[in-house]
Design a protein around this motif. Structure first.
Motif, PDB file in Angstrom:
ATOM      1  N   GLU A 129       5.415  -3.672  -8.204  1.00  0.00           N
ATOM      2  CA  GLU A 129       4.052  -3.970  -7.771  1.00  0.00           C
ATOM      3  C   GLU A 129       3.268  -2.685  -7.513  1.00  0.00           C
ATOM      4  N   GLU A 130       3.907  -1.715  -6.864  1.00  0.00           N
ATOM      5  CA  GLU A 130       3.236  -0.454  -6.585  1.00  0.00           C
ATOM      6  C   GLU A 130       2.908   0.284  -7.882  1.00  0.00           C
ATOM      7  N   ALA A 131       3.836   0.278  -8.818  1.00  0.00           N
ATOM      8  CA  ALA A 131       3.602   0.945 -10.100  1.00  0.00           C
ATOM      9  C   ALA A 131       2.472   0.269 -10.864  1.00  0.00           C
ATOM     10  N   ASN A 132       2.470  -1.050 -10.850  1.00  0.00           N
ATOM     11  CA  ASN A 132       1.448  -1.810 -11.570  1.00  0.00           C
ATOM     12  C   ASN A 132       0.062  -1.558 -10.993  1.00  0.00           C
ATOM     13  N   ALA A 133       0.003  -1.325  -9.688  1.00  0.00           N
ATOM     14  CA  ALA A 133      -1.283  -1.130  -9.026  1.00  0.00           C
ATOM     15  C   ALA A 133      -1.836   0.271  -9.231  1.00  0.00           C
ATOM     16  N   PRO A 177      -2.831  11.492  -2.801  1.00  0.00           N
ATOM     17  CA  PRO A 177      -1.991  10.980  -1.709  1.00  0.00           C
ATOM     18  C   PRO A 177      -1.364   9.633  -2.072  1.00  0.00           C
ATOM     19  N   ASN A 178      -0.108   9.665  -2.398  1.00  0.00           N
ATOM     20  CA  ASN A 178       0.567   8.460  -2.867  1.00  0.00           C
ATOM     21  C   ASN A 178       2.044   8.523  -2.485  1.00  0.00           C
ATOM     22  N   ASN A 179       2.464   7.585  -1.643  1.00  0.00           N
ATOM     23  CA  ASN A 179       3.854   7.509  -1.211  1.00  0.00           C
ATOM     24  C   ASN A 179       4.598   6.342  -1.866  1.00  0.00           C
ATOM     25  N   HIS A 180       4.137   5.888  -3.013  1.00  0.00           N
ATOM     26  CA  HIS A 180       4.804   4.781  -3.693  1.00  0.00           C
ATOM     27  C   HIS A 180       6.219   5.174  -4.111  1.00  0.00           C
ATOM     28  N   LEU A 181       7.065   4.180  -4.198  1.00  0.00           N
ATOM     29  CA  LEU A 181       8.473   4.426  -4.522  1.00  0.00           C
ATOM     30  C   LEU A 181       8.645   5.167  -5.845  1.00  0.00           C
ATOM     31  N   TRP A 182       7.889   4.783  -6.877  1.00  0.00           N
ATOM     32  CA  TRP A 182       8.063   5.392  -8.200  1.00  0.00           C
ATOM     33  C   TRP A 182       7.695   6.877  -8.196  1.00  0.00           C
ATOM     34  N   LEU A 216      -0.385  -8.405  -8.203  1.00  0.00           N
ATOM     35  CA  LEU A 216      -1.497  -8.295  -9.132  1.00  0.00           C
ATOM     36  C   LEU A 216      -2.074  -9.662  -9.495  1.00  0.00           C
ATOM     37  N   ASN A 217      -1.235 -10.660  -9.669  1.00  0.00           N
ATOM     38  CA  ASN A 217      -1.715 -11.986 -10.046  1.00  0.00           C
ATOM     39  C   ASN A 217      -2.597 -12.588  -8.959  1.00  0.00           C
ATOM     40  N   PHE A 218      -2.187 -12.415  -7.693  1.00  0.00           N
ATOM     41  CA  PHE A 218      -3.006 -12.957  -6.608  1.00  0.00           C
ATOM     42  C   PHE A 218      -4.344 -12.233  -6.533  1.00  0.00           C
TER      43      PHE A 218
END
Length: 287
Positions: free
Chosen positions: A245-249, A191-196, A86-88
């Motif tokens: 990172e995935e959760a934050n996005a 459609p979301n395969n994020h870990l969380w 997110l910072n980048f």
């Protein structure tokens, strides 16, 4: 581009270098070093400038010179190592979409998107005229996101083999061999395969849940088990950075070094409300 205008502004040696990588190489949390990092930084700088000087500047409300999108250019520092976090991405720049425009696009996408794509394809064909029929439409189609739980299923099996118990997040039942990895928010609608978003669940319960959204009551009943799974599967492992990172996005929250799993669960609750409100997805509970 129209004839005589040359290639897109960002299609330079840096962009061409990155063509050797696949789309999956650019997932959140991915780290780049050396030449890859330098080419990626220069590509983002060129894309940033193209957005600022092109669409962000020229897209205005009908009959006015008022810009629709508020664009803020960031400052990307040169480095031999970067992480797509997110910072980048904030350093690349920000694009503010007016809420009424966002809501309209979200709720009427099934009508708006085909109209925009048809006009865009027509424009490109007029610019070029050499591409085979359907080439531009194929190029503008969204890639199909694979409905995949393979990676998390493998992780769950490894945790079982290490001797620790595995529980269904929805019922609390201890799982043996016959279990599924459930998309908390149904893949059909989001459609979301994020870990969380991937949680162990008894096969029978997962079948009953199907493409429905867990109710607020059901989510609260499962809250402790969901956090327990997140902690065991991802915290203090090689997956931890990617998990956050995935959760934050994807979730409506802003995590930092002091954030907890409870903070992430708050984001899950908020996203559930959004999906329920915007898409009117049917709810489900074990009761």
């Amino acid at each position: 581009m129209p004839p005589g205008n040359g290639p897109p502004a960002f299609d330079d040696k840096h962009f061409q270098f990155l063509r050797r990588l696949s789309a999956s190489d650019f997932r959140l949390g991915r780290r780049f070093t050396g030449a890859e990092a330098q080419h990626l930084i220069e590509t983002f700088r060129a894309i940033r400038d193209t957005i600022r000087e092109g669409p962000a500047h020229f897209i205005t409300y009908p009959g006015t010179q008022d810009q629709v999108f508020e664009y803020g250019s960031g400052h990307i520092r040169s480095s031999n190592a970067i992480t797509l976090d997110l910072n980048f991405l904030k350093a690349v720049g920000t694009l503010r979409v007016p809420r009424h425009v966002w809501d309209a696009l979200t709720r009427h996408a099934s009508w708006i998107e085909p109209s925009i794509l048809s006009r865009w394809v027509e424009l490109l064909e007029n610019y070029d005229g050499t591409a085979p029929p359907g080439a531009y439409r194929d190029a503008l189609s969204w890639p199909n996101v694979e409905h995949s739980t393979r990676e998390v299923r493998t992780l769950a099996a490894q945790l079982q083999e290490s001797g620790g118990p595995l529980y269904c997040v929805w019922s609390g039942k201890r799982l043996n061999d016959g279990y599924d990895i459930d998309h908390c928010f149904p893949f059909k609608h989001w459609p979301n395969n994020h870990l969380w978003n991937l949680l162990p669940a008894a096969s029978g319960i997962n079948t009953k849940k199907s493409d429905r959204l867990p109710s607020a009551k059901q989510l609260e009943a499962a809250a402790e088990r969901i956090q327990g799974w997140w902690h065991r599967a991802y915290q203090q492992t090689d997956y931890e950075t990617r998990f956050y990172e995935e959760a934050n996005a994807a979730l409506p929250l802003s995590l930092d070094d002091t954030s907890s799993l409870e903070d992430l669960l708050t984001g899950l609750r908020r996203q559930r409300v959004r999906l329920r409100t915007d898409q009117q997805i049917a709810e489900w509970s074990t009761a």
